[in-house]
Design an enzyme around this catalytic site. Structure first.
Site, PDB file in Angstrom:
ATOM      1  N   GLU A   1      56.775 -22.358  40.862  1.00  0.00           N
ATOM      2  CA  GLU A   1      57.921 -22.426  41.778  1.00  0.00           C
ATOM      3  C   GLU A   1      59.217 -22.081  41.036  1.00  0.00           C
ATOM      4  O   GLU A   1      60.113 -21.448  41.582  1.00  0.00           O
ATOM      5  CB  GLU A   1      58.070 -23.849  42.352  1.00  0.00           C
ATOM      6  CG  GLU A   1      56.919 -24.336  43.189  1.00  0.00           C
ATOM      7  CD  GLU A   1      55.805 -24.968  42.363  1.00  0.00           C
ATOM      8  OE1 GLU A   1      55.799 -24.811  41.112  1.00  0.00           O
ATOM      9  OE2 GLU A   1      54.933 -25.599  42.970  1.00  0.00           O
TER      10      GLU A   1
ATOM     11  N   TRP B   1      46.344 -13.505  21.057  1.00  0.00           N
ATOM     12  CA  TRP B   1      46.869 -13.517  22.425  1.00  0.00           C
ATOM     13  C   TRP B   1      45.905 -14.167  23.409  1.00  0.00           C
ATOM     14  O   TRP B   1      45.964 -13.942  24.614  1.00  0.00           O
ATOM     15  CB  TRP B   1      47.266 -12.084  22.849  1.00  0.00           C
ATOM     16  CG  TRP B   1      48.537 -11.640  22.167  1.00  0.00           C
ATOM     17  CD1 TRP B   1      49.384 -12.412  21.426  1.00  0.00           C
ATOM     18  CD2 TRP B   1      49.118 -10.326  22.154  1.00  0.00           C
ATOM     19  NE1 TRP B   1      50.443 -11.673  20.955  1.00  0.00           N
ATOM     20  CE2 TRP B   1      50.305 -10.385  21.380  1.00  0.00           C
ATOM     21  CE3 TRP B   1      48.749  -9.104  22.712  1.00  0.00           C
ATOM     22  CZ2 TRP B   1      51.129  -9.274  21.163  1.00  0.00           C
ATOM     23  CZ3 TRP B   1      49.573  -7.991  22.499  1.00  0.00           C
ATOM     24  CH2 TRP B   1      50.740  -8.081  21.741  1.00  0.00           C
TER      25      TRP B   1
ATOM     26  N   ASP C   1      44.860  -1.176  17.538  1.00  0.00           N
ATOM     27  CA  ASP C   1      46.208  -1.770  17.534  1.00  0.00           C
ATOM     28  C   ASP C   1      46.196  -3.207  17.027  1.00  0.00           C
ATOM     29  O   ASP C   1      45.369  -4.010  17.453  1.00  0.00           O
ATOM     30  CB  ASP C   1      46.762  -1.793  18.970  1.00  0.00           C
ATOM     31  CG  ASP C   1      47.013  -0.394  19.514  1.00  0.00           C
ATOM     32  OD1 ASP C   1      47.328   0.498  18.702  1.00  0.00           O
ATOM     33  OD2 ASP C   1      46.909  -0.209  20.739  1.00  0.00           O
TER      34      ASP C   1
ATOM     35  N   GLU D   1      52.518 -12.019  13.870  1.00  0.00           N
ATOM     36  CA  GLU D   1      52.984 -13.232  14.531  1.00  0.00           C
ATOM     37  C   GLU D   1      52.024 -14.409  14.366  1.00  0.00           C
ATOM     38  O   GLU D   1      52.401 -15.539  14.644  1.00  0.00           O
ATOM     39  CB  GLU D   1      53.253 -12.966  16.016  1.00  0.00           C
ATOM     40  CG  GLU D   1      52.022 -12.693  16.832  1.00  0.00           C
ATOM     41  CD  GLU D   1      52.353 -12.402  18.297  1.00  0.00           C
ATOM     42  OE1 GLU D   1      53.276 -11.612  18.531  1.00  0.00           O
ATOM     43  OE2 GLU D   1      51.696 -12.969  19.169  1.00  0.00           O
TER      44      GLU D   1
ATOM     45  N   HIS E   1      62.200   0.985  24.903  1.00  0.00           N
ATOM     46  CA  HIS E   1      62.667   0.000  25.888  1.00  0.00           C
ATOM     47  C   HIS E   1      63.734   0.532  26.809  1.00  0.00           C
ATOM     48  O   HIS E   1      64.099  -0.122  27.780  1.00  0.00           O
ATOM     49  CB  HIS E   1      63.216  -1.233  25.172  1.00  0.00           C
ATOM     50  CG  HIS E   1      62.124  -2.103  24.668  1.00  0.00           C
ATOM     51  ND1 HIS E   1      61.789  -2.152  23.346  1.00  0.00           N
ATOM     52  CD2 HIS E   1      61.255  -2.898  25.316  1.00  0.00           C
ATOM     53  CE1 HIS E   1      60.764  -2.975  23.198  1.00  0.00           C
ATOM     54  NE2 HIS E   1      60.421  -3.425  24.373  1.00  0.00           N
TER      55      HIS E   1
HETATM   56  N1  GLN Z   1      48.126   1.077  22.698  1.00  0.00           N
HETATM   57  C1  GLN Z   1      49.016   0.148  23.312  1.00  0.00           C
HETATM   58  C2  GLN Z   1      49.973   0.876  24.254  1.00  0.00           C
HETATM   59  O1  GLN Z   1      50.346   1.953  23.987  1.00  0.00           O
HETATM   60  C3  GLN Z   1      49.813  -0.614  22.276  1.00  0.00           C
HETATM   61  C4  GLN Z   1      50.727  -1.634  22.902  1.00  0.00           C
HETATM   62  C5  GLN Z   1      51.417  -2.557  21.935  1.00  0.00           C
HETATM   63  O2  GLN Z   1      51.613  -2.245  20.795  1.00  0.00           O
HETATM   64  N2  GLN Z   1      51.831  -3.705  22.374  1.00  0.00           N
HETATM   65  O3  GLN Z   1      50.381   0.358  25.265  1.00  0.00           O
END
Ligand code: GLN
Ligand code: ZN
Length: 761
Positions: A18, A566, A604, A610, A699
């Site tokens: 909510e 994750w 990747d 992290e 971005h």
């Molecule tokens: N291969 C993924 C992409 O291009 C890598 C994303 C990432 O590094 N978070 O979306």
């Protein structure tokens, strides 16, 4: 001995998110400010009522926020950067959200991970301005709970030492000035709370679990001595979490009324410290016993034994039985999950269920017996049932793991030799250009996938659609003139979920949301069983794409450590073991890709960094198995097969060594946001493997010019040789629009061509 059940904090998003809905409606102007604040109040009070109805004795306020708690503190102390043109009175919501998210003409404040969690907070900026107390939202929340529910709550505040560590903008010189201004404001806040009738104030100091030097310890002592002198009536529960309290001997003697310790993370160290140095007699001990960061049901019998061990080591007159940290890192309740396997569901415990566990443990400590309490046996049974379940008894996986030998972790020949072989086999131009994997997930892509998930369209219609979109983008990439192409990842919503759905051992919840930042919530998969590869996961899409072009198409996988970091991960075996299981599954996938003729494969690992432990002394252990998992996944290929990896949005300065240890033939790495920094650290730590520095930030919709990309390339040539140099954007392009993506990549390719010419002359 008196006992009290409490939590460090509770999730603020509400059972059905909510909180998020109201917030986003307000941003879209679908709610007036008054409506919005009224809805927020309702969520806040509901959260308290829930905890109360679950039997929690001491409720907490101030764990709620309208966006982020660090931001709340920044605003409370008047730390509003000048670019927001704040006039100095009350900070309006408009300014507050401009700091959080940016506005028309001003950029947002930076966002960073909250210690080693997946939550991101807003970084307060100190610009040398005069601090002032602009409001005291803790007081408001305290009074609200008192008036509306008739309860005296425990307000929680982020402590001065931690706050100081996380603010940016001061140096060694101005730090003293900053502290000098900040402390009186803390004093004021505490005093106002005391005057309003607060019996306890929780002061959160997670930074006290980091490695502290002498100067830090001295500062902490000064801070708490001043608070004790200036607000003697404030009963402070100094709350630490995420690790053991550092410098225990000295810091356990701070003039505070209580100290909360984490007995989940850092339990051994805290225990040992209590044994060695004792715990101050008149101080209340907060025992963080139920894990605030996981989703697993607690083994109550075991917890009870541990609680007794802690209590027998000290002579306290009062103990709080509490969560190890705020429950905000756990989803709200398991009650909403209707589709999970029963054996899993029974073994889960989210925030609400954890509160019930705390009340049960408190009752046990108080009464000294479980008599008449079925919960212990129930929790044991559920945990045992899952342990015995076939998902955790996959003999095939166990056999595979048992067969792992040292040679499975290394490529047969060293990089230099592979580089030559790959060059001969692949024949790529110098300065090869490529992208990170994903291409724009247009509204149509998202719509079609969601229609398929809802079974509105058939599997084959969906597959056809993905194939067409891939085809279109292969053509676009060919036209742009990129050297190594990708299939575009149109079949994936999320880079972990996609693989989790295809491997065994994973489960997906319906509503187990946790906040990642602001109003953005994520629903991490649960790894609850042995992870096994059963069929190719990516081969078809990549091979389909490869058939459409003469250029190489890269295979695209998510690495073992990123999948692990994750997800919510089972706790009956070590993270290393689970990482190795995932790695073996990926090794099979890589083998399948290779057999299908794919010669370049990217794995990747954006989440490798992290996962680092909070204390540096524990880094090697994590990196040892993390790097090994990556190598286990990737080292089974032929010398001629080129392994790529990718990382982004983290601090790379102290991370070049681990990156090198991965032994990936090429790493594409986000650089544009911190261009100078990475170049600097490469100067200090020469790196000889293939590397593609991101040449533009993904971005922003802004199209970088050929000249600016070329300038970055020329600059980077100082530290990266022509033989190892790749050219790519910072990260995947899935959040971008098609036009800007094409225009940016065209400029990138043009810059590559210019630099090639410049080099040959
Ligand atoms: N291969 C993924 C992409 O291009 C890598 C994303 C990432 O590094 N978070 O979306
Ligand atoms: Zn990335």
């Amino acid at each position: 001995m008196k006992t009290v059940s409490t939590v460090v904090g509770y999730p603020y998003i509400g059972e059905n998110r909510e909180w998020k809905r109201s917030l986003e409606s307000f941003w879209k102007d679908a709610l007036s400010k008054e409506q919005f604040l009224a809805e927020m109040k309702e969520v806040r009070l509901n959260n308290l009522k829930r905890q109360q109805s679950l039997g929690l004795e001491l409720l907490t306020v101030g764990d709620f926020t309208l966006y982020d708690r660090m931001l709340d503190h920044a605003v409370m102390f008047g730390l509003v950067p000048t670019r927001y043109k704040w006039s100095g009175d009350k900070v309006e919501l408009e300014t507050y959200y401009a700091m959080a998210r940016g506005a028309e003409k001003v950029v947002a404040c930076e966002m960073t991970k909250w210690f080693n969690t997946n939550y991101h907070y807003i970084v307060p900026e100190y610009e040398g301005q005069l601090l002032e107390l602009t409001e005291n939202h803790l007081l408001d929340y305290f009074n609200e709970a008192k008036e509306e529910l008739g309860v005296v709550t425990k307000p929680t505040i982020i402590g001065p030492f931690t706050f100081l560590q996380l603010v940016k903008g001061y140096d060694a010189k101005s730090k003293a000035m900053f502290v000098l201004q900040l402390l009186p404001l803390y004093v004021k806040v505490l005093q106002q709370l005391v005057d309003a009738g607060a019996e306890w104030i929780q002061v959160e100091e997670p930074a006290l679990t980091l490695s502290l030097n002498e100067e830090d310890v001295k500062l902490v002592k000064e801070i708490y001595t001043q608070l004790a002198d200036d607000v003697p009536a404030a009963k402070i529960m100094l709350q630490t979490y995420f690790e053991a309290l550092s410098a225990y001997e000295e810091l356990s003697r701070l003039p505070v009324a209580g100290i909360g310790l984490d007995f989940v993370h850092g339990a051994e160290e805290n225990m040992a410290a209590i044994r060695k140095y004792g715990f101050p007699k008149n101080c209340v001990l907060g025992i963080g016993t139920v894990n605030g960061r996981d989703i697993w049901r607690a083994n109550l019998a075991e917890k009870a034994v541990n609680l007794q061990a802690v209590l027998s080591g000290c002579e306290v007159t009062e103990a709080w039985i509490q969560s190890s940290c705020s429950l905000q890192h756990a989803p709200v309740t398991t009650k909403q999950e209707t589709a999970l396997p029963h054996v899993l569901l029974d073994a889960l415990s989210f925030a609400d269920e954890k509160i019930v566990e705390l009340t049960q443990l408190t009752a046990y400590v108080r009464e000294g017996t479980w008599a008449g309490n079925k919960n212990v046996s129930e929790s044991l049974r559920a945990i045992e049932a899952l342990a015995q379940n076939e998902v955790r008894e996959n003999t095939q996986v166990k056999e595979l793991v048992a067969q792992i030998k040292a040679r499975h972790f290394t490529r047969p020949v060293a990089f230099k030799e592979r580089q030559e072989l790959q060059q001969q086999a692949l024949g790529l131009p110098v300065f090869p250009t490529t992208t990170i994997g994903s291409f724009p997930q247009s509204a149509e892509v998202k719509r079609t996938r969601s229609a398929w998930r809802k079974k509105e369209i058939t599997d084959s219609t969906y597959a056809e659609f993905v194939k067409r979109e891939t085809e279109r983008w292969i053509q676009i990439q060919d036209e742009i003139g990129l050297d190594v192409l990708v299939h575009g990842e149109f079949e994936r919503t999320d880079m972990v979920e996609y693989f989790g759905e295809k491997l065994t051992g994973f489960a997906f919840t319906q509503k187990a949301w946790v906040v990642s930042y602001g109003s953005r919530c994520v629903k991490p998969p649960i790894i609850y069983g042995d992870v096994e590869w059963t069929a190719p996961m990516t081969v078809k899409e990549v091979v389909d794409a490869q058939q459409l072009t003469k250029k190489y198409v890269k295979g695209m996988l998510t690495g073992p450590v990123t999948i692990l970091n994750w997800s919510f991960v089972r706790d009956d075996i070590s993270r290393e073991q689970t990482a190795n299981q995932i790695a073996l599954a990926l090794r099979e996938e890589i083998d399948a890709l290779e057999k299908a003729g794919i010669q370049i494969i990217q794995v990747d690992e954006p989440a490798l960094r992290e996962g680092l432990p909070l204390r540096k002394e524990n880094w090697n252990e994590y990196l040892g198995w993390g790097v090994n998992a990556f190598k286990l996944a990737t080292s089974g290929v032929a010398n001629e097969t080129q392994i790529h990896t990718h990382m982004c949005y983290c601090e790379f300065n102290d991370f070049i060594e681990p990156i090198r240890a991965l032994d990936a033939d090429v790493i594409s790495i986000e650089t544009s946001r911190s261009h100078g920094e990475l170049i600097d650290s490469l100067k200090k730590n020469p790196y000889e493997l293939g590397v593609g520095l991101g040449v533009y930030d993904i971005h922003s919709p802004r199209v970088p010019s050929v000249e600016e990309i070329e300038a970055i390339l020329t600059d980077s040539l100082e530290v990266i040789s022509k033989e190892q140099f790749w050219i790519n954007p910072d990260c995947g392009l899935k959040t971008r629009q098609e036009t800007e993506t094409v225009a940016s990549l065209k400029n990138m390719v043009a810059a590559a061509q210019n630099i090639r010419q410049g080099q040959t002359v």
